[in-house]
Design a protein around this motif. Sequence first.
Motif, mmCIF file in Angstrom:
data_model
loop_
_atom_site.group_PDB
_atom_site.id
_atom_site.type_symbol
_atom_site.label_atom_id
_atom_site.label_comp_id
_atom_site.label_asym_id
_atom_site.label_seq_id
_atom_site.Cartn_x
_atom_site.Cartn_y
_atom_site.Cartn_z
ATOM 1 N N LEU A 111 -11.347 -1.122 4.943
ATOM 2 C CA LEU A 111 -10.088 -0.513 5.372
ATOM 3 C C LEU A 111 -8.908 -1.313 4.830
ATOM 4 C CD1 LEU A 111 -10.927 0.387 9.092
ATOM 5 C CD2 LEU A 111 -11.063 1.838 7.060
ATOM 6 N N PHE A 112 -7.883 -0.600 4.367
ATOM 7 C CA PHE A 112 -6.658 -1.285 3.957
ATOM 8 C C PHE A 112 -5.485 -0.660 4.689
ATOM 9 C CE2 PHE A 112 -7.067 2.120 0.684
ATOM 10 C CZ PHE A 112 -5.831 2.738 0.825
ATOM 11 N N ALA A 113 -4.344 -1.356 4.677
ATOM 12 C CA ALA A 113 -3.135 -0.834 5.305
ATOM 13 C C ALA A 113 -2.090 -0.608 4.220
ATOM 14 C CB ALA A 113 -2.606 -1.814 6.342
ATOM 15 N N SER A 114 -1.399 0.513 4.319
ATOM 16 C CA SER A 114 -0.346 0.802 3.355
ATOM 17 C C SER A 114 0.666 -0.328 3.323
ATOM 18 C CB SER A 114 0.340 2.111 3.759
ATOM 19 O OG SER A 114 1.371 2.388 2.848
ATOM 20 N N GLY A 115 1.086 -0.731 2.133
ATOM 21 C CA GLY A 115 2.083 -1.793 2.007
ATOM 22 C C GLY A 115 1.484 -3.175 1.834
ATOM 23 N N ARG A 116 0.169 -3.303 2.079
ATOM 24 C CA ARG A 116 -0.478 -4.612 1.926
ATOM 25 C C ARG A 116 -1.379 -4.619 0.707
ATOM 26 N NH1 ARG A 116 -2.122 -6.927 7.732
ATOM 27 N NH2 ARG A 116 -0.009 -6.878 8.596
ATOM 28 N N SER A 117 -1.085 -5.508 -0.217
ATOM 29 C CA SER A 117 -1.886 -5.589 -1.444
ATOM 30 C C SER A 117 -3.244 -6.211 -1.157
ATOM 31 C CB SER A 117 -1.156 -6.444 -2.480
ATOM 32 O OG SER A 117 0.085 -5.865 -2.790
ATOM 33 N N PHE A 118 -4.214 -5.856 -1.961
ATOM 34 C CA PHE A 118 -5.525 -6.494 -1.881
ATOM 35 C C PHE A 118 -6.099 -6.594 -3.288
ATOM 36 C CE2 PHE A 118 -5.956 -1.969 -1.000
ATOM 37 C CZ PHE A 118 -7.005 -1.564 -1.815
ATOM 38 N N GLN A 119 -7.217 -7.305 -3.377
ATOM 39 C CA GLN A 119 -7.765 -7.666 -4.674
ATOM 40 C C GLN A 119 -9.126 -7.012 -4.874
ATOM 41 O OE1 GLN A 119 -5.436 -9.763 -5.942
ATOM 42 N NE2 GLN A 119 -6.429 -9.741 -7.962
ATOM 43 N N ILE A 120 -9.354 -6.412 -6.016
ATOM 44 C CA ILE A 120 -10.711 -6.007 -6.409
ATOM 45 C C ILE A 120 -10.971 -6.702 -7.743
ATOM 46 C CG2 ILE A 120 -12.232 -4.106 -7.073
ATOM 47 C CD1 ILE A 120 -10.610 -2.286 -5.207
ATOM 48 N N ALA A 121 -11.805 -7.721 -7.726
ATOM 49 C CA ALA A 121 -11.997 -8.606 -8.893
ATOM 50 C C ALA A 121 -10.622 -9.064 -9.383
ATOM 51 C CB ALA A 121 -12.828 -7.942 -9.974
ATOM 52 N N ASP A 122 -10.301 -8.816 -10.656
ATOM 53 C CA ASP A 122 -9.017 -9.315 -11.174
ATOM 54 C C ASP A 122 -7.881 -8.305 -11.013
ATOM 55 O OD1 ASP A 122 -10.069 -7.528 -13.015
ATOM 56 O OD2 ASP A 122 -9.266 -8.599 -14.753
ATOM 57 N N ILE A 123 -8.132 -7.198 -10.310
ATOM 58 C CA ILE A 123 -7.092 -6.165 -10.158
ATOM 59 C C ILE A 123 -6.417 -6.281 -8.790
ATOM 60 C CG2 ILE A 123 -6.602 -3.685 -10.139
ATOM 61 C CD1 ILE A 123 -8.998 -3.234 -11.936
ATOM 62 N N THR A 124 -5.092 -6.418 -8.796
ATOM 63 C CA THR A 124 -4.332 -6.408 -7.549
ATOM 64 C C THR A 124 -3.919 -4.968 -7.254
ATOM 65 O OG1 THR A 124 -3.462 -8.593 -8.044
ATOM 66 C CG2 THR A 124 -2.318 -7.332 -6.327
ATOM 67 N N VAL A 125 -4.375 -4.463 -6.117
ATOM 68 C CA VAL A 125 -4.097 -3.079 -5.729
ATOM 69 C C VAL A 125 -3.024 -3.084 -4.654
ATOM 70 C CG1 VAL A 125 -5.095 -0.946 -4.806
ATOM 71 C CG2 VAL A 125 -6.537 -2.516 -6.128
ATOM 72 N N THR A 126 -1.968 -2.307 -4.852
ATOM 73 C CA THR A 126 -0.946 -2.170 -3.810
ATOM 74 C C THR A 126 -0.835 -0.707 -3.391
ATOM 75 O OG1 THR A 126 0.314 -4.013 -4.753
ATOM 76 C CG2 THR A 126 1.473 -2.583 -3.189
ATOM 77 N N PRO A 127 -1.251 -0.407 -2.151
ATOM 78 C CA PRO A 127 -1.094 0.956 -1.647
ATOM 79 C C PRO A 127 0.299 1.121 -1.035
ATOM 80 C CG PRO A 127 -2.460 -0.358 -0.139
ATOM 81 C CD PRO A 127 -1.947 -1.304 -1.198
ATOM 82 N N PHE A 128 0.923 2.271 -1.261
ATOM 83 C CA PHE A 128 2.246 2.518 -0.674
ATOM 84 C C PHE A 128 2.294 3.937 -0.118
ATOM 85 C CE2 PHE A 128 2.335 3.328 -5.232
ATOM 86 C CZ PHE A 128 2.915 4.582 -5.331
#
Length: 271
Positions: A111-128
């Motif tokens: 689970l992720f929260a909108s506005g909080r970035s997270f990491q998948i290997a070397d990719i930084t994912v930012t949901p908005f």
Amino acid sequence: MLRGMGVSISVLASGSRGNTALVESSQARILVDAGVSCRETFKRLKSIGVDPRTLSAILITHEHSDHIYGLATLAKKLNVPVFLTGATHQAWARALRDENGELPKLTKLELFASGRSFQIADITVTPFTIPHDAADPVGFTFRAEGVKIAIATDLGYMPASVCDHLRRSDVLIIESNHDVEMLRVGPYPWSVKQRVMSRVGHLSNDSLAQFFEKDYDGDASYIVLAHLSEQNNHPELALRAAENALGLRRTLLRNRVTLAAQDAPTENIRL
Ligand SMILES: [Zn+2]
Ligand SMILES: [Zn+2]
């Protein structure tokens, strides 16, 4: 670990009959949305030379079926982590509840929260957060190796917060859903027309053009027009509206505009 170097993206399917895209770095392969069947997703991945078993994760923007239709089967077959927000997960699970009230399970739920970035290997994912009539809809930016890719479809308008997240993108996958006049005179019932045109519906060619004229920083190398309506738009109309709005900012290196399609993957955009 994976083929080639650098970061790339291919939109595998785009439109109201199903959305899915692949973002790749040298260390991860992320499927964004799972809106077409597992079989069709596998077919399209193979057509661009990707073995589905090498996927690292599946990310979901929202629970509408054109974004999630293939998820249950894909997750089971691939056994990869599935990232979505808590509210989106609940809405999806409720819709798929069986006759005994049993909820479907994702074995690797993240689970992720909108506005909080997270990491998948070397990719930084930012949901908005995006304005759309779903439980907790999001767009994403992906950053790796100095490259930024943004995906924003299914939004009724372009709030300032979304414009901020799209800034400094090298690739912009963005909705150009309908031509307002075609929608107005087209075959949809009035209630559906109202929904599409509303602030939580879909972005029109004109609204996107306004974004390009007023709020867009002009930084992207590639712009991919996505989620085009087959009923209420023509690819040439969408393309012309975007190109006119971008005007002289289109050059050999910047703001090349292409179209995503429902029935075939786009070329792999590599940076
Ligand atoms: Zn939607
Ligand atoms: Zn959609």
